[in-house]
Design a protein around this motif. Structure first.
Motif, mmCIF file in Angstrom:
data_model
loop_
_atom_site.group_PDB
_atom_site.id
_atom_site.type_symbol
_atom_site.label_atom_id
_atom_site.label_comp_id
_atom_site.label_asym_id
_atom_site.label_seq_id
_atom_site.Cartn_x
_atom_site.Cartn_y
_atom_site.Cartn_z
ATOM 1 N N GLU A 161 0.830 -1.206 0.000
ATOM 2 C CA GLU A 161 0.000 0.000 0.000
ATOM 3 C C GLU A 161 0.864 1.255 0.000
ATOM 4 O O GLU A 161 0.561 2.223 -0.703
ATOM 5 C CB GLU A 161 -0.930 -0.007 1.216
ATOM 6 C CG GLU A 161 -2.095 -0.976 1.097
ATOM 7 C CD GLU A 161 -2.934 -1.025 2.356
ATOM 8 O OE1 GLU A 161 -4.066 -1.552 2.302
ATOM 9 O OE2 GLU A 161 -2.459 -0.525 3.409
ATOM 10 N N LYS A 162 1.932 1.235 0.798
ATOM 11 C CA LYS A 162 2.842 2.390 0.824
ATOM 12 C C LYS A 162 3.519 2.577 -0.535
ATOM 13 O O LYS A 162 3.664 3.704 -1.016
ATOM 14 C CB LYS A 162 3.889 2.187 1.916
ATOM 15 C CG LYS A 162 3.353 2.288 3.325
ATOM 16 C CD LYS A 162 4.458 2.062 4.354
ATOM 17 C CE LYS A 162 3.923 2.132 5.770
ATOM 18 N NZ LYS A 162 4.995 1.896 6.774
ATOM 19 N N ILE A 163 3.932 1.464 -1.128
ATOM 20 C CA ILE A 163 4.596 1.556 -2.442
ATOM 21 C C ILE A 163 3.635 2.110 -3.490
ATOM 22 O O ILE A 163 3.994 3.001 -4.271
ATOM 23 C CB ILE A 163 5.112 0.165 -2.863
ATOM 24 C CG1 ILE A 163 6.232 -0.290 -1.932
ATOM 25 C CG2 ILE A 163 5.603 0.191 -4.309
ATOM 26 C CD1 ILE A 163 6.724 -1.699 -2.195
ATOM 27 N N LEU A 164 2.415 1.612 -3.492
ATOM 28 C CA LEU A 164 1.435 2.078 -4.474
ATOM 29 C C LEU A 164 1.050 3.531 -4.235
ATOM 30 O O LEU A 164 0.799 4.278 -5.180
ATOM 31 C CB LEU A 164 0.192 1.190 -4.432
ATOM 32 C CG LEU A 164 0.391 -0.247 -4.942
ATOM 33 C CD1 LEU A 164 -0.872 -1.064 -4.702
ATOM 34 C CD2 LEU A 164 0.742 -0.245 -6.426
ATOM 35 N N ALA A 165 1.003 3.917 -2.941
ATOM 36 C CA ALA A 165 0.654 5.303 -2.631
ATOM 37 C C ALA A 165 1.747 6.270 -3.058
ATOM 38 O O ALA A 165 1.476 7.418 -3.438
ATOM 39 C CB ALA A 165 0.387 5.450 -1.129
ATOM 40 N N ALA A 166 3.006 5.811 -3.013
ATOM 41 C CA ALA A 166 4.127 6.685 -3.346
ATOM 42 C C ALA A 166 4.491 6.643 -4.820
ATOM 43 O O ALA A 166 5.262 7.474 -5.299
ATOM 44 C CB ALA A 166 5.364 6.303 -2.513
ATOM 45 N N LYS A 167 3.966 5.665 -5.566
ATOM 46 C CA LYS A 167 4.358 5.506 -6.960
ATOM 47 C C LYS A 167 3.734 6.574 -7.843
ATOM 48 O O LYS A 167 2.557 6.895 -7.701
ATOM 49 C CB LYS A 167 3.931 4.117 -7.472
ATOM 50 C CG LYS A 167 4.992 3.049 -7.279
ATOM 51 C CD LYS A 167 4.597 1.783 -8.001
ATOM 52 C CE LYS A 167 5.680 0.725 -7.907
ATOM 53 N NZ LYS A 167 5.308 -0.503 -8.619
ATOM 54 N N LEU A 223 -6.375 0.078 -9.898
ATOM 55 C CA LEU A 223 -6.394 1.491 -10.275
ATOM 56 C C LEU A 223 -5.021 1.958 -10.744
ATOM 57 O O LEU A 223 -4.894 2.697 -11.728
ATOM 58 C CB LEU A 223 -6.864 2.343 -9.086
ATOM 59 C CG LEU A 223 -8.337 2.189 -8.689
ATOM 60 C CD1 LEU A 223 -8.615 2.979 -7.409
ATOM 61 C CD2 LEU A 223 -9.241 2.667 -9.811
ATOM 62 N N HIS A 224 -3.983 1.512 -10.033
ATOM 63 C CA HIS A 224 -2.623 1.909 -10.420
ATOM 64 C C HIS A 224 -2.257 1.318 -11.779
ATOM 65 O O HIS A 224 -1.612 1.996 -12.601
ATOM 66 C CB HIS A 224 -1.629 1.446 -9.364
ATOM 67 C CG HIS A 224 -0.233 1.948 -9.599
ATOM 68 N ND1 HIS A 224 0.115 3.274 -9.481
ATOM 69 C CD2 HIS A 224 0.901 1.288 -9.973
ATOM 70 C CE1 HIS A 224 1.399 3.421 -9.759
ATOM 71 N NE2 HIS A 224 1.890 2.223 -10.061
ATOM 72 N N GLN A 225 -2.672 0.096 -12.005
ATOM 73 C CA GLN A 225 -2.408 -0.521 -13.302
ATOM 74 C C GLN A 225 -3.118 0.245 -14.414
ATOM 75 O O GLN A 225 -2.548 0.467 -15.493
ATOM 76 C CB GLN A 225 -2.868 -1.980 -13.298
ATOM 77 C CG GLN A 225 -2.565 -2.716 -14.601
ATOM 78 C CD GLN A 225 -2.937 -4.182 -14.532
ATOM 79 O OE1 GLN A 225 -3.438 -4.649 -13.510
ATOM 80 N NE2 GLN A 225 -2.710 -4.915 -15.586
ATOM 81 N N GLN A 226 -4.338 0.677 -14.149
ATOM 82 C CA GLN A 226 -5.079 1.452 -15.142
ATOM 83 C C GLN A 226 -4.390 2.783 -15.403
ATOM 84 O O GLN A 226 -4.300 3.244 -16.561
ATOM 85 C CB GLN A 226 -6.518 1.671 -14.651
ATOM 86 C CG GLN A 226 -7.406 2.370 -15.672
ATOM 87 C CD GLN A 226 -7.558 1.560 -16.943
ATOM 88 O OE1 GLN A 226 -7.835 0.373 -16.892
ATOM 89 N NE2 GLN A 226 -7.363 2.197 -18.088
ATOM 90 N N ARG A 227 -3.894 3.431 -14.336
ATOM 91 C CA ARG A 227 -3.186 4.706 -14.514
ATOM 92 C C ARG A 227 -1.910 4.506 -15.330
ATOM 93 O O ARG A 227 -1.568 5.345 -16.181
ATOM 94 C CB ARG A 227 -2.859 5.310 -13.151
ATOM 95 C CG ARG A 227 -4.056 5.869 -12.413
ATOM 96 C CD ARG A 227 -3.624 6.814 -11.297
ATOM 97 N NE ARG A 227 -2.817 6.111 -10.303
ATOM 98 C CZ ARG A 227 -3.297 5.530 -9.223
ATOM 99 N NH1 ARG A 227 -4.606 5.534 -9.000
ATOM 100 N NH2 ARG A 227 -2.512 4.914 -8.355
#
Length: 440
Positions: free
Chosen positions: A108-114, A185-189
């Protein structure tokens, strides 16, 4: 020890208790062998005949009591082991759940900071890393599924309170579901960013190609002769074909733009970029058409110059020849010439025969072809005048030079015509005089 209710407060403590319980079970097992041997020896006293140091019933009761106590001790040890095993399963479950939660928090931290990258290269790198994380997610999903099954088995045994287990399972499931949503969501972005930067890269490549092509089609090199201009025209036609092939790419830009994510396609810069590409392509196509016309005009001019040069060579030759020719003065020669005129006909041939006469036997055949030659050259000169008029009407930049060349050729032609007419007149005069003398 066997009646203790201490089942451990974490997995390490349970493992320690199990280790101690294993030692206790080994001690019980060793003592069991000794007790079995003692019981067997005691029962022998109950079977003696005659003197008996003790009542046999007392011995039997005592042996049975010891055996019962030993069995109870073994039962307590087995029960204790089962409780400790159940406790280990419970704390193993909690530890695996905690590990799953820790892994979820880390991701979650990695995805939030990516971020989604600043260019195509960085987006591709992030996409590859995300694919790796998706692989880890799949592996973790399988492990979590196994842990959940363990929790369900613990609940089915009802050995412990189900409140903490169910709460932990519910909490981890919610966090896992949220992680999958954030990952999606991150993959879509990333996919949106990848599509955008690929679109930008393709647009930049198209702009670079159009700029290079514009420099080519706007060149002021139109060749220096017929051959070089034809070579440039062939190259330009190949460029025009390439321009036409890129028309579909330019027309599809707006469709590709519409497929981008709203955050990307609604940007002012990208919309301006598309308009610039369309305008640049329009300019390239327009200039390419103009250059085609310019090269064709240049080719027409060089061909006209070549035709003019060929006509002037012929004019120079005939002009020099006519100027050197002398009209015959002898009657016999005049009659021969007159006889040939009657055969060929008056006109250009008459003038040619007159102008070319020095010795009838040498020049007569040459005079016979002069009329055809002059008619042929006149047709070529008329074609040159027509081409010149088309170039002038079309606003060719070399109109003055072309017109000057036309005027010079026409003047040279008129000079040859005048020479022919002059020689014709001279011959006519000589014929009249000779005829007059003959009549007298």
């Amino acid at each position: 020890l066997l009646l203790s209710k201490d089942l451990g407060k974490h997995l390490l403590e349970v493992e320690d208790l199990l280790q101690k319980h294993g030692l206790l079970e080994a001690d019980i097992s060793a003592q069991t062998e000794r007790v079995q041997a003692l019981n067997a020896a005691a029962l022998k006293f109950s079977e003696l005949e005659g003197y008996q140091p003790c009542d046999p019933q007392i011995i039997c009761n005592r042996v049975n009591h010891v055996q019962t106590c030993l069995e109870e001790l073994e039962e307590l040890a087995a029960k204790r082991r089962k409780e400790l095993e159940d406790s280990r399963q419970l704390w193993t479950f909690f530890q695996e759940m905690e590990e799953a939660e820790a892994w979820i928090r880390e991701k979650e931290k990695i995805l939030a900071a990516k971020s989604c990258g600043r260019d195509l290269s960085s987006v591709v790198t992030l996409t590859n890393k995300h694919k790796t994380m998706l692989g880890e997610l799949g592996n973790r999903r399988a492990l979590l599924h196994q842990t959940m099954k363990k929790g369900e088995k613990i609940l089915a045994k009802k050995s412990f309170s189900s409140v903490g287990i169910q709460e932990k399972m519910r909490e981890v499931c919610l966090r896992w579901k949220k992680l999958e949503e954030v990952t999606g969501l991150h993959q879509q972005r990333l996919e949106d960013a990848l599509n955008f930067f690929q679109f930008s890269a393709e647009t930049d490549d198209l702009v670079a190609w159009l700029q290079d092509t514009y420099r080519i089609v706007s060149s002021d090199d139109f060749g220096h002769d017929d051959y070089s201009t034809q070579a440039l025209l062939r190259k330009h036609r190949a460029v025009v074909e390439e321009v036409e092939k890129h028309r579909a790419s330019v027309l599809s830009l707006r469709k590709q733009l519409a497929l981008l994510a709203p955050d990307h396609r609604q940007g002012v810069d990208v919309q301006i970029r598309v308009v610039e590409v369309e305008q640049l392509y329009g300019e390239v196509a327009e200039v390419a058409v103009l250059r085609t016309q310019w090269l064709q005009d240049a080719l027409a001019v060089y061909r006209m110059f070549s035709e003019v040069h060929a006509c002037e060579v012929w004019v120079d030759e005939k002009e020099q020849w006519l100027e050197k020719m002398e009209v015959p003065e002898e009657l016999d020669e005049v009659e021969v010439v007159q006889h040939r005129w009657s055969e060929v006909g008056w006109g250009w041939v008459l003038g040619s025969l007159v102008l070319g006469w020095t010795c009838p036997s040498v020049h007569l055949l040459r005079f016979e072809s002069l009329d055809q030659e002059m008619n042929s050259v006149m047709g070529r000169i008329l074609d040159v005048n027509q081409v010149v008029q088309q170039l002038v009407d079309g606003g060719h930049p070399s109109s003055d030079e072309v017109r000057s060349c036309q005027d010079h050729l026409n003047s040279r032609w008129n000079r040859v015509v005048e020479l022919v007419e002059t020689k014709k007149s001279q011959l006519s005069s000589v014929l009249k005089i000779q005829n007059f003398l003959l009549e007298c």
